[in-house]
Design an enzyme around this catalytic site. Structure first.
Site, mmCIF file in Angstrom:
data_model
loop_
_atom_site.group_PDB
_atom_site.id
_atom_site.type_symbol
_atom_site.label_atom_id
_atom_site.label_comp_id
_atom_site.label_asym_id
_atom_site.label_seq_id
_atom_site.Cartn_x
_atom_site.Cartn_y
_atom_site.Cartn_z
ATOM 1 N N CYS A 236 -68.395 26.736 -21.648
ATOM 2 C CA CYS A 236 -69.086 26.591 -20.359
ATOM 3 C C CYS A 236 -69.601 27.969 -19.974
ATOM 4 C CB CYS A 236 -68.155 25.984 -19.302
ATOM 5 S SG CYS A 236 -66.699 26.984 -18.924
ATOM 6 N N SER A 237 -69.571 28.302 -18.703
ATOM 7 C CA SER A 237 -70.011 29.642 -18.294
ATOM 8 C C SER A 237 -68.944 30.689 -18.565
ATOM 9 C CB SER A 237 -70.383 29.646 -16.809
ATOM 10 O OG SER A 237 -71.546 28.879 -16.587
#
Length: 287
Positions: A236-237
């Site tokens: 993800c981030s």
């Protein structure tokens, strides 16, 4: 220790009433637009719950090339768990007010370290809807004595993430606009890891904030072209949303590893290619 990843409000009430063993409640309120959850915690939380600071206790300061939210050291995590009052043998239940996104980080970090840890399905919203009471103020428990095992919670390295599309599946749990490289970003570049399949973390949630049934989670992966029996790496981030996806998959009986640095690390690593667009390989750019 293996335990179910989630607990519902009825099961939690039974555990609290049975008093066969202590239950330690962790309030992990955090979100990107409101990272400091303590004011909301002080205004009202589950009785006896201790506030957990995601930014300071479930992550540590690090160098930019490590990405945002580097994992805490084992010693620091153990020190934090003791400050939350966790003793050996306790049932630990984490919750938040944001679809379990933050609570899942606590679960993921503790789940293979000798702690029986669950996430409250539906979180604060479900507790209130079921008639549960809240209390205000701060809870400062006596220090606990838990000793965390030096176990791998399910970490994937940057090399594991790079090879996952060929060896199994790499799932990007970010929202589509970030995956496609269309949203503004604080990172050096926008896009996704080549070969990553976009399955946003929140597709696994129902409207009431509870996880979708196992069959629906499995069908979501199948529809996205993911073989649930293959080795799955989540990204993800910065390792928050991917821990949430790990929770959803675990509740559906699917194991997955998390690449903690996520895009915030990949995009800062020289030589790592970038893909943009709606498809896994998209338009790939070498750097």
């Amino acid at each position: 220790m293996t335990s179910p990843p989630v607990i519902d409000t009825h099961e939690l009430r039974r555990a609290l009433a049975a008093a066969r063993r202590p239950v330690r409640l962790l309030d992990v309120r955090w979100r990107l637009d409101l990272p400091e959850g303590r004011p909301a915690y002080l205004a009202g939380h589950l009785p006896g719950a201790v506030y957990v600071d995601l930014e300071r206790e479930l992550a540590r300061p690090g160098h930019p090339e490590e990405g945002r939210h580097p994992l805490p050291t084992l010693a620091d995590l153990e020190r934090s768990a003791r400050s939350w009052g966790v003793d050996a043998g306790d049932l630990v239940v984490a919750y938040d007010d944001n679809d379990a996104v933050a609570a899942a980080r606590a679960w993921w970090l503790l789940r293979r370290r000798g702690v029986d840890v669950r996430v409250l399905d539906g979180g604060l919203r479900a507790w209130i809807a079921s008639g549960g009471l809240l209390e205000g103020g701060d809870v400062r428990p006596e220090p606990g004595n838990v000793v965390l095992a030096d176990g791998d919670p399910g970490i994937a390295s940057i090399e594991d993430a790079a090879g996952a599309p060929q060896q199994g599946a790499l799932i990007d749990a970010r929202a589509p606009q970030h995956y496609r490289g269309l949203a503004p970003t604080a990172d050096p570049a926008a896009g996704h890891i080549p070969g990553a399949i976009n399955v946003p973390a929140l597709v696994h949630m129902q409207a009431d904030g509870r996880l979708r049934p196992a069959a629906e989670v499995q069908r979501t992966l199948t529809d996205a072209g993911v073989d649930a029996s293959a080795g799955i790496v989540l990204t993800c981030s910065s390792g928050i949303a991917s821990a949430h996806s790990a929770l959803a998959l675990a509740a559906a009986g699917i194991d997955a590893r998390v690449f903690p640095g996520g895009w915030s690390r990949w995009s800062r690593t020289p030589g790592r290619p970038i893909a943009v667009g709606p498809t896994p390989w998209g338009d790939v750019f070498a750097r």
